[in-house]
Motif scaffolding. Structure first.
Motif, PDB file in Angstrom:
ATOM      1  N   GLU A 155       0.828  -1.208   0.000  1.00 34.60           N
ATOM      2  CA  GLU A 155       0.000   0.000   0.000  1.00 34.60           C
ATOM      3  C   GLU A 155       0.864   1.261   0.000  1.00 34.60           C
ATOM      4  OE1 GLU A 155      -2.718  -0.315   3.257  1.00 34.60           O
ATOM      5  OE2 GLU A 155      -3.880  -1.910   2.316  1.00 34.60           O
ATOM      6  N   ARG A 156       1.934   1.218  -0.779  1.00 36.98           N
ATOM      7  CA  ARG A 156       2.822   2.379  -0.884  1.00 36.98           C
ATOM      8  C   ARG A 156       2.308   3.320  -1.964  1.00 36.98           C
ATOM      9  NH1 ARG A 156       8.632   0.830   0.831  1.00 36.98           N
ATOM     10  NH2 ARG A 156       8.413  -1.303   1.591  1.00 36.98           N
ATOM     11  N   HIS A 157       2.332   4.594  -1.664  1.00 40.39           N
ATOM     12  CA  HIS A 157       1.921   5.591  -2.647  1.00 40.39           C
ATOM     13  C   HIS A 157       2.978   5.674  -3.740  1.00 40.39           C
ATOM     14  CE1 HIS A 157       0.810   9.477  -4.408  1.00 40.39           C
ATOM     15  NE2 HIS A 157      -0.369   9.311  -3.830  1.00 40.39           N
ATOM     16  N   ALA A 158       2.541   5.975  -4.946  1.00 40.18           N
ATOM     17  CA  ALA A 158       3.472   6.068  -6.073  1.00 40.18           C
ATOM     18  C   ALA A 158       4.584   7.076  -5.806  1.00 40.18           C
ATOM     19  CB  ALA A 158       2.711   6.447  -7.341  1.00 40.18           C
ATOM     20  N   LEU A 159       4.251   8.186  -5.153  1.00 46.20           N
ATOM     21  CA  LEU A 159       5.272   9.196  -4.858  1.00 46.20           C
ATOM     22  C   LEU A 159       6.301   8.682  -3.848  1.00 46.20           C
ATOM     23  CD1 LEU A 159       3.117  12.453  -4.725  1.00 46.20           C
ATOM     24  CD2 LEU A 159       4.920  11.918  -6.383  1.00 46.20           C
ATOM     25  N   ALA A 160       5.872   7.780  -2.950  1.00 48.51           N
ATOM     26  CA  ALA A 160       6.812   7.195  -1.991  1.00 48.51           C
ATOM     27  C   ALA A 160       7.804   6.284  -2.707  1.00 48.51           C
ATOM     28  CB  ALA A 160       6.060   6.417  -0.919  1.00 48.51           C
ATOM     29  N   ILE A 161       7.313   5.507  -3.670  1.00 53.38           N
ATOM     30  CA  ILE A 161       8.205   4.633  -4.442  1.00 53.38           C
ATOM     31  C   ILE A 161       9.146   5.474  -5.295  1.00 53.38           C
ATOM     32  CG2 ILE A 161       8.291   2.843  -6.223  1.00 53.38           C
ATOM     33  CD1 ILE A 161       5.608   1.821  -5.153  1.00 53.38           C
ATOM     34  N   LEU A 162       8.614   6.535  -5.892  1.00 51.70           N
ATOM     35  CA  LEU A 162       9.457   7.431  -6.684  1.00 51.70           C
ATOM     36  C   LEU A 162      10.531   8.069  -5.805  1.00 51.70           C
ATOM     37  CD1 LEU A 162      10.037   8.858  -9.388  1.00 51.70           C
ATOM     38  CD2 LEU A 162       8.453  10.657  -8.656  1.00 51.70           C
ATOM     39  N   ALA A 163      10.167   8.458  -4.583  1.00 53.75           N
ATOM     40  CA  ALA A 163      11.141   9.061  -3.665  1.00 53.75           C
ATOM     41  C   ALA A 163      12.259   8.079  -3.338  1.00 53.75           C
ATOM     42  CB  ALA A 163      10.440   9.510  -2.385  1.00 53.75           C
ATOM     43  N   SER A 164      11.898   6.807  -3.143  1.00 53.31           N
ATOM     44  CA  SER A 164      12.898   5.781  -2.858  1.00 53.31           C
ATOM     45  C   SER A 164      13.861   5.614  -4.033  1.00 53.31           C
ATOM     46  CB  SER A 164      12.197   4.455  -2.554  1.00 53.31           C
ATOM     47  OG  SER A 164      13.134   3.428  -2.335  1.00 53.31           O
ATOM     48  N   LEU A 165      13.310   5.572  -5.249  1.00 52.49           N
ATOM     49  CA  LEU A 165      14.154   5.459  -6.443  1.00 52.49           C
ATOM     50  C   LEU A 165      15.030   6.698  -6.612  1.00 52.49           C
ATOM     51  CD1 LEU A 165      11.570   3.957  -8.968  1.00 52.49           C
ATOM     52  CD2 LEU A 165      13.582   2.802  -8.038  1.00 52.49           C
ATOM     53  N   THR A 166      14.453   7.867  -6.363  1.00 52.28           N
ATOM     54  CA  THR A 166      15.212   9.116  -6.502  1.00 52.28           C
ATOM     55  C   THR A 166      16.382   9.152  -5.530  1.00 52.28           C
ATOM     56  OG1 THR A 166      13.224  10.297  -7.232  1.00 52.28           O
ATOM     57  CG2 THR A 166      15.052  11.632  -6.420  1.00 52.28           C
ATOM     58  N   ASN A 167      16.160   8.717  -4.287  1.00 54.33           N
ATOM     59  CA  ASN A 167      17.250   8.670  -3.306  1.00 54.33           C
ATOM     60  C   ASN A 167      18.365   7.738  -3.765  1.00 54.33           C
ATOM     61  OD1 ASN A 167      15.967  10.437  -1.566  1.00 54.33           O
ATOM     62  ND2 ASN A 167      15.005   8.818  -0.356  1.00 54.33           N
ATOM     63  N   HIS A 168      17.973   6.604  -4.329  1.00 54.77           N
ATOM     64  CA  HIS A 168      18.957   5.623  -4.799  1.00 54.77           C
ATOM     65  C   HIS A 168      19.818   6.210  -5.919  1.00 54.77           C
ATOM     66  CE1 HIS A 168      20.667   1.743  -5.816  1.00 54.77           C
ATOM     67  NE2 HIS A 168      20.214   1.835  -7.056  1.00 54.77           N
ATOM     68  N   TYR A 169      19.167   6.837  -6.895  1.00 58.84           N
ATOM     69  CA  TYR A 169      19.925   7.399  -8.018  1.00 58.84           C
ATOM     70  C   TYR A 169      20.668   8.671  -7.616  1.00 58.84           C
ATOM     71  CZ  TYR A 169      18.051   3.975 -11.240  1.00 58.84           C
ATOM     72  OH  TYR A 169      17.759   2.790 -11.881  1.00 58.84           O
ATOM     73  N   ALA A 170      20.185   9.363  -6.588  1.00 58.04           N
ATOM     74  CA  ALA A 170      20.908  10.533  -6.078  1.00 58.04           C
ATOM     75  C   ALA A 170      22.244  10.105  -5.483  1.00 58.04           C
ATOM     76  CB  ALA A 170      20.064  11.256  -5.031  1.00 58.04           C
ATOM     77  N   ARG A 171      22.245   8.981  -4.771  1.00 66.12           N
ATOM     78  CA  ARG A 171      23.508   8.459  -4.231  1.00 66.12           C
ATOM     79  C   ARG A 171      24.460   8.110  -5.372  1.00 66.12           C
ATOM     80  NH1 ARG A 171      19.904   5.059  -1.015  1.00 66.12           N
ATOM     81  NH2 ARG A 171      19.541   6.040   1.007  1.00 66.12           N
ATOM     82  N   MET A 172      23.915   7.484  -6.409  1.00 69.88           N
ATOM     83  CA  MET A 172      24.750   7.108  -7.546  1.00 69.88           C
ATOM     84  C   MET A 172      25.372   8.336  -8.200  1.00 69.88           C
ATOM     85  SD  MET A 172      22.164   4.217  -9.079  1.00 69.88           S
ATOM     86  CE  MET A 172      23.015   4.081 -10.629  1.00 69.88           C
ATOM     87  N   ALA A 173      24.565   9.381  -8.388  1.00 67.31           N
ATOM     88  CA  ALA A 173      25.065  10.600  -9.023  1.00 67.31           C
ATOM     89  C   ALA A 173      26.110  11.288  -8.142  1.00 67.31           C
ATOM     90  CB  ALA A 173      23.902  11.550  -9.301  1.00 67.31           C
ATOM     91  N   SER A 174      25.884  11.292  -6.832  1.00 65.26           N
ATOM     92  CA  SER A 174      26.816  11.947  -5.911  1.00 65.26           C
ATOM     93  C   SER A 174      28.158  11.230  -5.854  1.00 65.26           C
ATOM     94  CB  SER A 174      26.208  12.012  -4.505  1.00 65.26           C
ATOM     95  OG  SER A 174      25.027  12.782  -4.499  1.00 65.26           O
ATOM     96  N   LEU A 175      28.136   9.913  -6.059  1.00 62.80           N
ATOM     97  CA  LEU A 175      29.368   9.134  -5.973  1.00 62.80           C
ATOM     98  C   LEU A 175      30.182   9.165  -7.261  1.00 62.80           C
ATOM     99  CD1 LEU A 175      28.037   6.012  -4.030  1.00 62.80           C
ATOM    100  CD2 LEU A 175      29.585   7.775  -3.169  1.00 62.80           C
ATOM    101  N   ASP A 176      29.592   9.692  -8.330  1.00 64.51           N
ATOM    102  CA  ASP A 176      30.299   9.762  -9.609  1.00 64.51           C
ATOM    103  C   ASP A 176      31.514  10.686  -9.482  1.00 64.51           C
ATOM    104  OD1 ASP A 176      30.930   9.487 -12.312  1.00 64.51           O
ATOM    105  OD2 ASP A 176      29.679  11.201 -12.870  1.00 64.51           O
ATOM    106  N   GLY A 177      32.699  10.113  -9.565  1.00 61.24           N
ATOM    107  CA  GLY A 177      33.932  10.893  -9.456  1.00 61.24           C
ATOM    108  C   GLY A 177      34.318  11.271  -8.044  1.00 61.24           C
ATOM    109  N   ALA A 178      33.587  10.760  -7.044  1.00 66.69           N
ATOM    110  CA  ALA A 178      33.892  11.105  -5.648  1.00 66.69           C
ATOM    111  C   ALA A 178      35.173  10.406  -5.191  1.00 66.69           C
ATOM    112  CB  ALA A 178      32.731  10.702  -4.748  1.00 66.69           C
TER     113      ALA A 178
END
Length: 238
Positions: A143-166
């Motif tokens: 019973e997860r809202h679509a925006l909650a799932i999107l937020a989870s995916l966004t956090n995951h890809y945000a970590r990936m983007a932040s680690l690029d070249g770190a």
């Protein structure tokens, strides 16, 4: 009074994309010292297998290996549904009988929730059917809202983007760089997928996430589940 049966229920209010915390350790110890029976119904994925086995044994049900595996996979994170299912099985088949897949399948109902990393793992593997099945379990079983799932995916890809070249050499360094406390497992997953995808595909993923965010906020006439499924299929192709 001797005839009084007092039931205390501990829970936290729902939080977006977070699980409720368990009973505080000191309170748990105090209740047990007073002779109070404490039953844990909110167990994590690591604990769920042993908890399910114990509950089945206490109720008097025996499942073969295939049925036990099906039950655990079907419940996912929603192990609190076990008692209701087990009681239905007991009423239908009685105690002592060894049950197989055919006997338990009609009583399982809809599939339970799964943790967010099951979705990101399926996407990382490029497995579109598994990614979509996982998404549907999160929407319907969890019973997860679509925006909650999107937020989870966004956090995951945000970590990936932040680690690029770190300037990091391992998951602990990466966790410190990102300011992540506690488990470094999500950081480890982000590092692995970032290396696999490369900077170009991570950038493309950001574009897809931004487009889905607009669509979920009224940018399209499609329903939220359709928007999520299109997003997830596109991410899995990267």
């Amino acid at each position: 009074l001797d005839t009084t049966q007092l039931i205390l229920v501990w829970s936290r209010g729902p939080a977006l994309n977070k699980r409720s915390a368990g009973l505080p350790k000191k309170l748990n110890e105090t209740l047990k010292a007073l002779g109070v029976s404490v039953t844990k119904t909110d167990v994590n994925q690591r604990e769920s297998g042993a908890w399910i086995d114990q509950q089945l044994a206490d109720i008097g049900l025996t499942l073969d290996n295939q049925a036990r595996r099906l039950l655990g996979d079907h419940l996912g994170d929603n192990v609190n549904r076990l008692v209701g299912i087990a009681r239905s099985l007991l009423a239908a088949h009685g105690p002592g009988k060894r049950l197989g897949v055919d006997e338990i399948a009609p009583y399982l109902g809809s599939a339970g929730d799964v943790p967010p990393w099951d979705l990101t793992d399926a996407i990382a593997n490029g497995d579109i059917p598994a990614s979509l099945r996982t998404c549907r379990r999160m929407v319907h079983g969890g019973e997860r809202h679509a925006l909650a799932i999107l937020a989870s995916l966004t956090n995951h890809y945000a970590r990936m983007a932040s680690l690029d070249g770190a300037p990091v050499s391992g998951e602990k360094d990466a966790a410190a760089f990102l300011g992540v406390k506690g488990s470094t497992y999500p950081v480890k997953k982000a590092m692995q997928q970032a290396r696999k995808m490369g900077p170009g595909n991570v950038k493309r993923a950001w574009g897809l996430l931004a487009e889905a965010d607009l669509d979920l906020r009224g940018g399209t006439a499609a329903d939220s589940e359709q928007v999520l499924e299109v997003l997830i299929a596109r991410l899995a192709r990267l």
